[in-house]
Design a protein around this motif. Structure first.
Motif, PDB file in Angstrom:
ATOM      1  N   ASP A  42      38.689  33.925  46.521  1.00 14.43           N
ATOM      2  CA  ASP A  42      39.063  35.095  45.729  1.00 14.43           C
ATOM      3  C   ASP A  42      37.904  35.454  44.817  1.00 14.43           C
ATOM      4  O   ASP A  42      37.941  35.239  43.611  1.00 14.43           O
ATOM      5  CB  ASP A  42      40.324  34.808  44.910  1.00 14.43           C
ATOM      6  CG  ASP A  42      40.867  36.072  44.247  1.00 14.43           C
ATOM      7  OD1 ASP A  42      40.580  37.183  44.755  1.00 14.43           O
ATOM      8  OD2 ASP A  42      41.569  35.966  43.229  1.00 14.43           O
ATOM      9  N   GLU A  59      37.213  41.551  49.695  1.00 16.88           N
ATOM     10  CA  GLU A  59      38.328  41.268  48.782  1.00 16.88           C
ATOM     11  C   GLU A  59      39.373  40.415  49.499  1.00 16.88           C
ATOM     12  O   GLU A  59      39.705  40.644  50.659  1.00 16.88           O
ATOM     13  CB  GLU A  59      38.951  42.589  48.301  1.00 16.88           C
ATOM     14  CG  GLU A  59      39.917  42.438  47.145  1.00 16.88           C
ATOM     15  CD  GLU A  59      41.304  41.986  47.598  1.00 16.88           C
ATOM     16  OE1 GLU A  59      41.910  41.173  46.864  1.00 16.88           O
ATOM     17  OE2 GLU A  59      41.753  42.426  48.680  1.00 16.88           O
ATOM     18  N   ALA A  60      39.900  39.435  48.779  1.00 17.25           N
ATOM     19  CA  ALA A  60      40.647  38.355  49.410  1.00 17.25           C
ATOM     20  C   ALA A  60      41.928  38.806  50.093  1.00 17.25           C
ATOM     21  O   ALA A  60      42.168  38.502  51.272  1.00 17.25           O
ATOM     22  CB  ALA A  60      40.966  37.280  48.364  1.00 17.25           C
ATOM     23  N   TYR A  61      42.808  39.509  49.387  1.00 16.73           N
ATOM     24  CA  TYR A  61      44.130  39.772  49.965  1.00 16.73           C
ATOM     25  C   TYR A  61      44.099  40.874  51.009  1.00 16.73           C
ATOM     26  O   TYR A  61      44.911  40.856  51.943  1.00 16.73           O
ATOM     27  CB  TYR A  61      45.142  40.040  48.854  1.00 16.73           C
ATOM     28  CG  TYR A  61      45.576  38.731  48.214  1.00 16.73           C
ATOM     29  CD1 TYR A  61      46.482  37.893  48.851  1.00 16.73           C
ATOM     30  CD2 TYR A  61      45.028  38.308  47.012  1.00 16.73           C
ATOM     31  CE1 TYR A  61      46.849  36.677  48.303  1.00 16.73           C
ATOM     32  CE2 TYR A  61      45.380  37.084  46.450  1.00 16.73           C
ATOM     33  CZ  TYR A  61      46.299  36.279  47.106  1.00 16.73           C
ATOM     34  OH  TYR A  61      46.646  35.062  46.570  1.00 16.73           O
ATOM     35  N   THR A  78      44.351  31.940  49.794  1.00 19.76           N
ATOM     36  CA  THR A  78      43.071  31.930  49.096  1.00 19.76           C
ATOM     37  C   THR A  78      42.810  30.533  48.554  1.00 19.76           C
ATOM     38  O   THR A  78      43.723  29.813  48.187  1.00 19.76           O
ATOM     39  CB  THR A  78      43.056  32.904  47.903  1.00 19.76           C
ATOM     40  OG1 THR A  78      44.050  32.488  46.960  1.00 19.76           O
ATOM     41  CG2 THR A  78      43.308  34.331  48.326  1.00 19.76           C
ATOM     42  N   THR A  81      43.140  31.931  44.236  1.00 22.48           N
ATOM     43  CA  THR A  81      43.279  33.155  43.456  1.00 22.48           C
ATOM     44  C   THR A  81      42.944  32.906  41.990  1.00 22.48           C
ATOM     45  O   THR A  81      43.455  31.972  41.382  1.00 22.48           O
ATOM     46  CB  THR A  81      44.731  33.669  43.552  1.00 22.48           C
ATOM     47  OG1 THR A  81      45.036  33.946  44.915  1.00 22.48           O
ATOM     48  CG2 THR A  81      44.933  34.908  42.709  1.00 22.48           C
ATOM     49  N   TYR A  85      42.865  37.815  37.599  1.00 22.87           N
ATOM     50  CA  TYR A  85      42.412  38.987  38.348  1.00 22.87           C
ATOM     51  C   TYR A  85      43.554  39.947  38.698  1.00 22.87           C
ATOM     52  O   TYR A  85      43.309  41.114  39.013  1.00 22.87           O
ATOM     53  CB  TYR A  85      41.715  38.558  39.643  1.00 22.87           C
ATOM     54  CG  TYR A  85      40.334  37.974  39.451  1.00 22.87           C
ATOM     55  CD1 TYR A  85      39.798  37.776  38.175  1.00 22.87           C
ATOM     56  CD2 TYR A  85      39.556  37.620  40.540  1.00 22.87           C
ATOM     57  CE1 TYR A  85      38.533  37.248  38.012  1.00 22.87           C
ATOM     58  CE2 TYR A  85      38.284  37.093  40.384  1.00 22.87           C
ATOM     59  CZ  TYR A  85      37.775  36.899  39.113  1.00 22.87           C
ATOM     60  OH  TYR A  85      36.519  36.369  38.955  1.00 22.87           O
TER      61      TYR A  85
END
Length: 289
Positions: A42, A59-61, A78, A81, A85
């Motif tokens: 993340d 970007e992670a999600y 992740t 996370t 954020y």
């Protein structure tokens, strides 16, 4: 021993329009190879251990949603996370959405966040460490309530939620929460109180960290054995036969300590031969440990 593929580097010598098909192929290969889970960082900038901040970072999600569409069995999460954020109510909604669309394969990996440079650079909220840990504990409570119910309000020191409505509910009977980090006073205590999994870094003090976690479990009345122990591990260049033998030996040592999952990044991930080595040699042997 189950294995996780950690994708922390997207600098593969490709143009931006080539990243999506390459990542889709890697995800499918990892799924078919028998990995238990696939994770991403993340971060919004690359971190120093992998390269300069200017290197490619997704970007992670958004990435996990993409991975969900190109896999059918691996868990998705992740590592981990950054709690500050995203507001915890939104974070719980994001992870629930991932769980629904992946048909029950989401995990929430979470930690207190540490990367001040990227946070200041993109204007992300980044309070002092003490407050980040306070927010982490409160977010753990909020996310579990939104995953499991009952619906209600939350009024805490840092977060106020008028109604923890979260429909649709997760598909998974229990969305697992993994806490990353090895801080002995706070992080491992949070694991004992709230987490389904811990995630530690492999190192000379790792057995000591497990003992600290065991002590926290005893203090809070938690069964130590019900917590999944996972470890960050670097596989390196596994197409080298000698390295494969070394990896299996080291995984056996980690399994003997009580770890059941190793999450790791690999070199030459964009080369199909890398994941083929996991499929044909490493994962079948690790499953016997």
């Amino acid at each position: 021993m189950k294995l996780g593929l950690h994708i922390s580097d997207f600098t593969w010598g490709l143009s931006a329009d080539q990243l999506a098909p390459a990542l889709a192929r890697i995800a499918r290969d990892a799924d078919e190879a028998g990995f238990d889970r696939v994770s991403v960082m993340d971060h919004v900038w690359q971190i120093a251990v992998h390269g300069p901040p200017e290197h490619e970072m997704l970007e992670a999600y958004t990435t996990l949603g993409f991975l969900a569409a190109h896999t059918s069995r691996v868990k998705l999460l992740t590592l981990v996370t950054g709690v500050v954020y995203r507001e915890p109510g939104l974070l719980a909604k994001i992870v629930t959405t991932l769980d629904v669309l992946s048909q029950g394969r989401a995990m929430l990996g979470i930690g207190a966040a540490w990367n001040e440079d990227e946070s200041r650079g993109l204007g992300l909220f980044f309070p002092p460490m003490k407050e980040r840990f306070e927010r982490l504990e409160e977010a753990l409570v909020i996310c579990r309530q939104m995953f499991d119910g009952p619906e209600g309000a939350h009024a805490g020191k840092h977060y106020t939620l008028g109604r923890t409505l979260n429909n649709p509910r997760p598909v998974s009977p229990r969305v697992p929460i993994l806490i990353g980090g090895s801080g002995e006073k706070k992080t491992l205590r949070f694991v004992a109180k709230y987490a389904d999994s811990c995630n530690l870094f492999a190192g000379p003090d790792i057995a000591h960290k497990l003992e600290v976690l065991k002590q926290h479990c005893a203090e809070v009345g938690r069964d130590y054995d019900e917590i999944e122990k996972t470890v960050v591990y670097r596989y390196g260049t596994v197409t080298d036969g000698a390295r494969v033998d070394q990896v299996l030996e080291e995984l056996a040592g980690l399994r003997a300590l009580g770890f059941s999952v190793a999450h790791g990044g690999v070199k030459n991930l964009a080369d199909p031969a890398t994941l083929a080595t996991f499929r044909d040699r490493i994962i079948p042997e690790a499953a016997k440990l």
